[in-house]
Motif scaffolding. Structure first.
Motif, short mmCIF file in Angstrom:
data_model
loop_
_atom_site.label_atom_id
_atom_site.label_comp_id
_atom_site.label_asym_id
_atom_site.label_seq_id
_atom_site.Cartn_x
_atom_site.Cartn_y
_atom_site.Cartn_z
N UNK A 162 0.83 -1.20 0.00
CA UNK A 162 0.00 0.00 0.00
C UNK A 162 0.87 1.26 0.00
N UNK A 163 0.48 2.28 -0.77
CA UNK A 163 1.28 3.52 -0.75
C UNK A 163 1.34 4.18 0.62
N UNK A 164 0.37 3.91 1.49
CA UNK A 164 0.44 4.48 2.84
C UNK A 164 1.66 3.93 3.59
N UNK A 165 1.93 2.62 3.48
CA UNK A 165 3.05 2.05 4.20
C UNK A 165 4.38 2.62 3.68
N UNK A 166 4.39 2.99 2.40
CA UNK A 166 5.61 3.53 1.81
C UNK A 166 5.91 4.95 2.28
N UNK A 167 4.97 5.59 2.96
CA UNK A 167 5.18 6.94 3.47
C UNK A 167 6.09 6.97 4.70
N UNK A 168 6.29 5.81 5.34
CA UNK A 168 6.99 5.75 6.61
C UNK A 168 8.33 5.04 6.47
N UNK A 169 9.30 5.46 7.29
CA UNK A 169 10.56 4.74 7.31
C UNK A 169 10.48 3.59 8.31
N UNK A 170 11.60 2.93 8.53
CA UNK A 170 11.63 1.74 9.38
C UNK A 170 11.16 2.02 10.81
N UNK A 171 11.28 3.27 11.25
CA UNK A 171 10.89 3.63 12.61
C UNK A 171 9.53 4.34 12.66
N UNK A 172 8.74 4.18 11.60
CA UNK A 172 7.40 4.76 11.51
C UNK A 172 7.41 6.29 11.54
N UNK A 173 8.44 6.88 10.95
CA UNK A 173 8.49 8.33 10.78
C UNK A 173 8.10 8.66 9.35
N UNK A 174 7.24 9.68 9.19
CA UNK A 174 6.81 10.07 7.85
C UNK A 174 7.98 10.62 7.05
N UNK A 175 8.21 10.04 5.86
CA UNK A 175 9.33 10.48 5.03
C UNK A 175 8.95 10.68 3.56
N UNK A 176 7.86 10.07 3.10
CA UNK A 176 7.47 10.12 1.69
C UNK A 176 6.08 10.72 1.55
N UNK A 177 5.80 11.31 0.40
CA UNK A 177 4.42 11.75 0.12
C UNK A 177 3.55 10.55 -0.21
N UNK A 178 2.24 10.71 -0.04
CA UNK A 178 1.32 9.64 -0.46
C UNK A 178 1.33 9.52 -1.98
N UNK A 179 1.33 10.64 -2.65
CA UNK A 179 1.41 10.63 -4.10
C UNK A 179 2.18 11.88 -4.53
N UNK A 180 2.88 11.77 -5.64
CA UNK A 180 3.70 12.87 -6.14
C UNK A 180 3.96 12.62 -7.61
N UNK A 181 3.68 13.59 -8.49
CA UNK A 181 3.91 13.37 -9.92
C UNK A 181 5.39 13.31 -10.30
N UNK A 182 6.26 13.76 -9.40
CA UNK A 182 7.68 13.79 -9.70
C UNK A 182 8.37 12.54 -9.17
N UNK A 183 9.36 12.02 -9.88
CA UNK A 183 10.10 10.86 -9.37
C UNK A 183 10.91 11.21 -8.13
N UNK A 184 11.11 10.23 -7.29
CA UNK A 184 11.93 10.39 -6.09
C UNK A 184 13.22 9.62 -6.30
N UNK A 185 14.34 10.33 -6.36
CA UNK A 185 15.64 9.68 -6.54
C UNK A 185 16.20 9.27 -5.19
N UNK A 186 16.52 8.00 -5.06
CA UNK A 186 17.00 7.51 -3.78
C UNK A 186 18.25 6.67 -3.92
#
Length: 286
Positions: A162-186
């Protein structure tokens, strides 16, 4: 109209080549696992796919072929497609060593859609799962591509994190947007197999590569569930099923997650549940 970002796909191809080697280093003798009747599938995808005997099935973004071969063992005539050279080479060898026939194609799926449609190839089922959607740079072209290779009455099945789970890092801190038209380089694909251990390797996790750090960057895309469903509907498919699940099959996203029956990772008591997976089935009109 946006177009697939093949320049970013190339970054991801390189990153997946490196990660695939690390992932498979933890999985031991996979050919033996399959020869002894093993399967890497979960109940959710099997229920949505339905009977497989004799069905023409394409597994999009098939990775190293473990799920593809599990589907083939159930009677499907499977074609697996993936952008990673390493993944497809491994899948082809695993098919041979396990004695389970399947075809594997190394291609960017957008290129494969065009080639398959031009050749008149049609499938009864298209399938994709677990960490596939975030690598898609153009959902509209993806939806049209799926519609173009499905036979009339054929279905597409997606079981995805789910995209909601992808919003959080390993420690459940918000790090990502739910949706974004721009690519995220990681930092590129990490070693999620090492983090999930028996969740993804129930026949016996092996240490293999340790401290893996991908030398290649990666480009991911934050698509909401509505973006995915809309792309399929706009391509002419009819939505039959949409489900959300509070657990993640096999994959441990959070350090506090607990594996319970069925190799499902849940958040612990006292932590509000969030959807960790979703599923879609959409059908091409007959």
């Amino acid at each position: 109209m946006p177009a697939p970002r093949r320049d970013l796909h190339e970054l991801n191809r390189l990153a997946w080549n490196e990660a695939t080697r690390a992932h498979n280093s933890h999985k031991g003798d996979q050919a033996r696992f399959f020869r002894e009747g093993g399967s890497t599938l979960f109940p959710e995808e099997l229920e949505l796919l339905g009977p497989l005997e004799g069905k023409r099935l394409v597994h999009l973004q098939c990775n190293a072929g473990q799920d593809s071969l599990s589907l083939a063992r159930l009677g499907a005539r499977v074609t697996g497609v993936d952008i990673s050279d390493e993944a497809i080479a491994f899948a082809s060898e695993l098919s041979r060593a396990a004695g389970i026939p399947a075809d594997f194609v190394r291609a960017d799926i957008y290129d494969w859609f065009d080639a398959a449609a031009a050749a008149g190839e049609q499938f009864d089922l298209a399938f994709s799962s677990y960490g596939a959607v975030c690598w898609l740079s153009d959902l509209s072209a993806w939806g049209r591509g799926i519609a173009g290779i499905l036979a009339p009455g054929g279905a597409f099945v997606l079981v995805e994190f789910h995209p909601v789970v992808c919003m959080y890092d390993d420690e459940l801190r918000l790090t990502w947007p739910y949706r974004d038209p721009e690519p995220v380089l990681g930092d590129g694909v990490g070693d999620y197999v090492a983090a999930s251990r028996e969740g993804l390797v129930p026949w016996g996790f092996e240490e293999g590569v340790t401290g893996f750090k991908n030398p290649h960057r990666g480009a991911e895309f934050a698509h909401g569930t509505a973006d995915v469903i809309t792309a399929l509907i706009e391509a002419g498919l009819v939505l039959e099923v949409f489900r959300e699940y509070e657990y993640a099959n096999g994959c441990r996203f959070f350090s506090c997650a607990e594996m319970r029956e069925g190799r499902r990772y849940y958040l612990p008591a006292g932590v509000p549940a969030i959807p960790q997976m979703y599923a879609v089935r959409a059908r091409k009109p007959a």
